[in-house]
Design a protein around this motif. Structure first.
Motif, PDB file in Angstrom:
ATOM      1  N   SER A  40      -1.239  -7.972  -8.359  1.00 23.76           N
ATOM      2  CA  SER A  40      -1.836  -7.686  -9.659  1.00 23.76           C
ATOM      3  C   SER A  40      -2.616  -6.381  -9.668  1.00 23.76           C
ATOM      4  O   SER A  40      -3.132  -5.991 -10.701  1.00 23.76           O
ATOM      5  CB  SER A  40      -2.755  -8.840 -10.075  1.00 23.76           C
ATOM      6  N   GLU A  41      -2.725  -5.699  -8.548  1.00 23.29           N
ATOM      7  CA  GLU A  41      -3.463  -4.445  -8.486  1.00 23.29           C
ATOM      8  C   GLU A  41      -2.712  -3.367  -9.256  1.00 23.29           C
ATOM      9  O   GLU A  41      -1.497  -3.208  -9.112  1.00 23.29           O
ATOM     10  CB  GLU A  41      -3.660  -4.015  -7.033  1.00 23.29           C
ATOM     11  N   THR A  42      -3.417  -2.611 -10.080  1.00 22.17           N
ATOM     12  CA  THR A  42      -2.789  -1.577 -10.899  1.00 22.17           C
ATOM     13  C   THR A  42      -3.342  -0.206 -10.536  1.00 22.17           C
ATOM     14  O   THR A  42      -4.445  -0.077  -9.996  1.00 22.17           O
ATOM     15  CB  THR A  42      -3.019  -1.833 -12.402  1.00 22.17           C
ATOM     16  N   TYR A  43      -2.548   0.812 -10.841  1.00 20.63           N
ATOM     17  CA  TYR A  43      -2.912   2.190 -10.565  1.00 20.63           C
ATOM     18  C   TYR A  43      -2.756   3.006 -11.841  1.00 20.63           C
ATOM     19  O   TYR A  43      -1.859   2.768 -12.645  1.00 20.63           O
ATOM     20  CB  TYR A  43      -2.017   2.773  -9.465  1.00 20.63           C
ATOM     21  N   THR A  44      -3.628   3.990 -12.022  1.00 25.34           N
ATOM     22  CA  THR A  44      -3.579   4.847 -13.204  1.00 25.34           C
ATOM     23  C   THR A  44      -3.647   6.305 -12.781  1.00 25.34           C
ATOM     24  O   THR A  44      -4.491   6.684 -11.965  1.00 25.34           O
ATOM     25  CB  THR A  44      -4.743   4.542 -14.169  1.00 25.34           C
ATOM     26  N   THR A  75      -0.166   3.797 -16.366  1.00 21.61           N
ATOM     27  CA  THR A  75      -0.739   2.679 -15.622  1.00 21.61           C
ATOM     28  C   THR A  75       0.369   1.724 -15.218  1.00 21.61           C
ATOM     29  O   THR A  75       1.242   1.397 -16.032  1.00 21.61           O
ATOM     30  CB  THR A  75      -1.782   1.928 -16.475  1.00 21.61           C
ATOM     31  N   GLY A  76       0.335   1.256 -13.962  1.00 22.44           N
ATOM     32  CA  GLY A  76       1.330   0.301 -13.483  1.00 22.44           C
ATOM     33  C   GLY A  76       1.000  -0.171 -12.092  1.00 22.44           C
ATOM     34  O   GLY A  76       0.178   0.420 -11.388  1.00 22.44           O
ATOM     35  N   SER A  77       1.657  -1.247 -11.686  1.00 23.16           N
ATOM     36  CA  SER A  77       1.433  -1.809 -10.351  1.00 23.16           C
ATOM     37  C   SER A  77       2.442  -1.313  -9.324  1.00 23.16           C
ATOM     38  O   SER A  77       2.243  -1.477  -8.123  1.00 23.16           O
ATOM     39  CB  SER A  77       1.492  -3.342 -10.420  1.00 23.16           C
ATOM     40  N   ASN A  78       3.527  -0.701  -9.793  1.00 22.61           N
ATOM     41  CA  ASN A  78       4.558  -0.186  -8.894  1.00 22.61           C
ATOM     42  C   ASN A  78       4.270   1.279  -8.597  1.00 22.61           C
ATOM     43  O   ASN A  78       4.504   2.149  -9.441  1.00 22.61           O
ATOM     44  CB  ASN A  78       5.945  -0.349  -9.528  1.00 22.61           C
ATOM     45  N   ARG A  79       3.777   1.542  -7.403  1.00 25.50           N
ATOM     46  CA  ARG A  79       3.375   2.904  -7.071  1.00 25.50           C
ATOM     47  C   ARG A  79       4.566   3.843  -6.949  1.00 25.50           C
ATOM     48  O   ARG A  79       4.451   5.038  -7.224  1.00 25.50           O
ATOM     49  CB  ARG A  79       2.576   2.903  -5.759  1.00 25.50           C
ATOM     50  N   VAL A  80       5.720   3.336  -6.566  1.00 22.91           N
ATOM     51  CA  VAL A  80       6.911   4.173  -6.439  1.00 22.91           C
ATOM     52  C   VAL A  80       7.365   4.665  -7.812  1.00 22.91           C
ATOM     53  O   VAL A  80       7.636   5.849  -8.010  1.00 22.91           O
ATOM     54  CB  VAL A  80       8.049   3.402  -5.734  1.00 22.91           C
ATOM     55  N   THR A  81       7.427   3.733  -8.773  1.00 30.77           N
ATOM     56  CA  THR A  81       7.819   4.105 -10.133  1.00 30.77           C
ATOM     57  C   THR A  81       6.801   5.054 -10.735  1.00 30.77           C
ATOM     58  O   THR A  81       7.164   6.041 -11.404  1.00 30.77           O
ATOM     59  CB  THR A  81       7.938   2.850 -11.022  1.00 30.77           C
ATOM     60  N   LEU A  82       5.539   4.783 -10.498  1.00 28.44           N
ATOM     61  CA  LEU A  82       4.478   5.634 -11.029  1.00 28.44           C
ATOM     62  C   LEU A  82       4.579   7.049 -10.465  1.00 28.44           C
ATOM     63  O   LEU A  82       4.472   8.036 -11.204  1.00 28.44           O
ATOM     64  CB  LEU A  82       3.118   5.025 -10.712  1.00 28.44           C
TER      65      LEU A  82
END
Length: 249
Positions: A40-44, A75-82
């Motif tokens: 559930s961790e998200t990145y922005t 913002t998203g939880s998938n760091r690769v896609t981000l």
């Protein structure tokens, strides 16, 4: 006595088994909680200077007066896609301004986000642009250049100047076109003319005061050739701070 010891061993085994069971269950629960937390961790991340894809009839209309770039927070939880969307070369999403139904005049247009990968959310700043839409017109306009005294070496006088394109086609709307006086060939400010000189200059449409008018110019640059001679003392002492040169000079 033997039966008592046997009972004690059995009770002790059950007790330690219960302790191990509780410990294993607790550890498994903590591990599962950590997994759920990680999932559930998200990145922005924020991307600046994202270009706006403007949809309109470019043969019929001329648009101006708007910023062509925006900032986008992803913002998203998938760091690769981000990370993929952060890079312009691998980016899939686009910021679109749809002007297909906008009428002539000044309009405020809401920006939309197209092709955003699933699992990502985006915020656009600003989320609207103000656009001037006008009837597209064109005409042939003469090319000039302005040379300041500081751009000419001491003792040098310009004897002739010519352009690769003495006239160019300017596209703008009807209101702006009336204000255009000429097309200015802009020489690099750092260049100093100390002898025969050739350069490629960018072009811009300006009014009689030198104010840039929104337009599209074809071609957008031209070659400037300057021939010089040694200036006499009288001519160098009376030179002006800047001189406009057209193709007929």
């Amino acid at each position: 006595m033997k039966n008592y010891k046997r009972i004690w061993y059995i009770l002790s085994s059950i007790f330690f088994a219960l302790i191990l069971f509780v410990y294993a269950t607790s550890t498994n629960y903590q591990n599962n909680s950590n997994v759920r937390q990680n999932r559930s961790e998200t990145y922005t991340n924020t991307i600046t200077n994202v270009p706006i894809d403007v949809k309109y009839d470019s043969d019929e209309y001329f648009i101006s007066g708007f910023s062509s770039e925006v900032s986008v927070s992803l913002t998203g939880s998938n760091r690769v896609t981000l990370a993929s969307e952060m890079q312009e070369s691998t980016r899939k999403f686009k910021i679109v301004a749809d002007l297909t139904n906008v009428k002539i005049g000044i309009s405020e247009v809401k920006l939309s986000i197209n092709n955003l990968p699933s699992g990502l959310t985006a915020t656009v700043n600003p989320d609207k642009i103000t656009v001037k839409v006008g009837k597209r017109v064109s005409k042939s306009v003469s090319v000039q250049t302005t040379i300041t005294e500081s751009q000419v070496a001491q003792g040098i006088q310009i004897s002739n100047i010519s352009f690769g394109d003495s006239k160019v086609t300017v596209f703008s709307d009807e209101d702006y076109m009336e204000r255009i006086d000429h097309v200015e060939a802009v020489l690099p400010e750092s260049d100093v003319i100390s002898g025969h000189y050739t350069a490629v200059a960018t072009l811009k449409a300006v009014d009689s005061n030198g104010t840039v008018i929104p337009s599209v110019i074809s071609p957008y640059e031209t070659t400037v050739k300057i021939t010089t001679k040694t200036a006499s003392s009288s001519s160098s002492s009376t030179s002006s701070s800047s001189t406009n040169y057209s193709s007929s000079h």
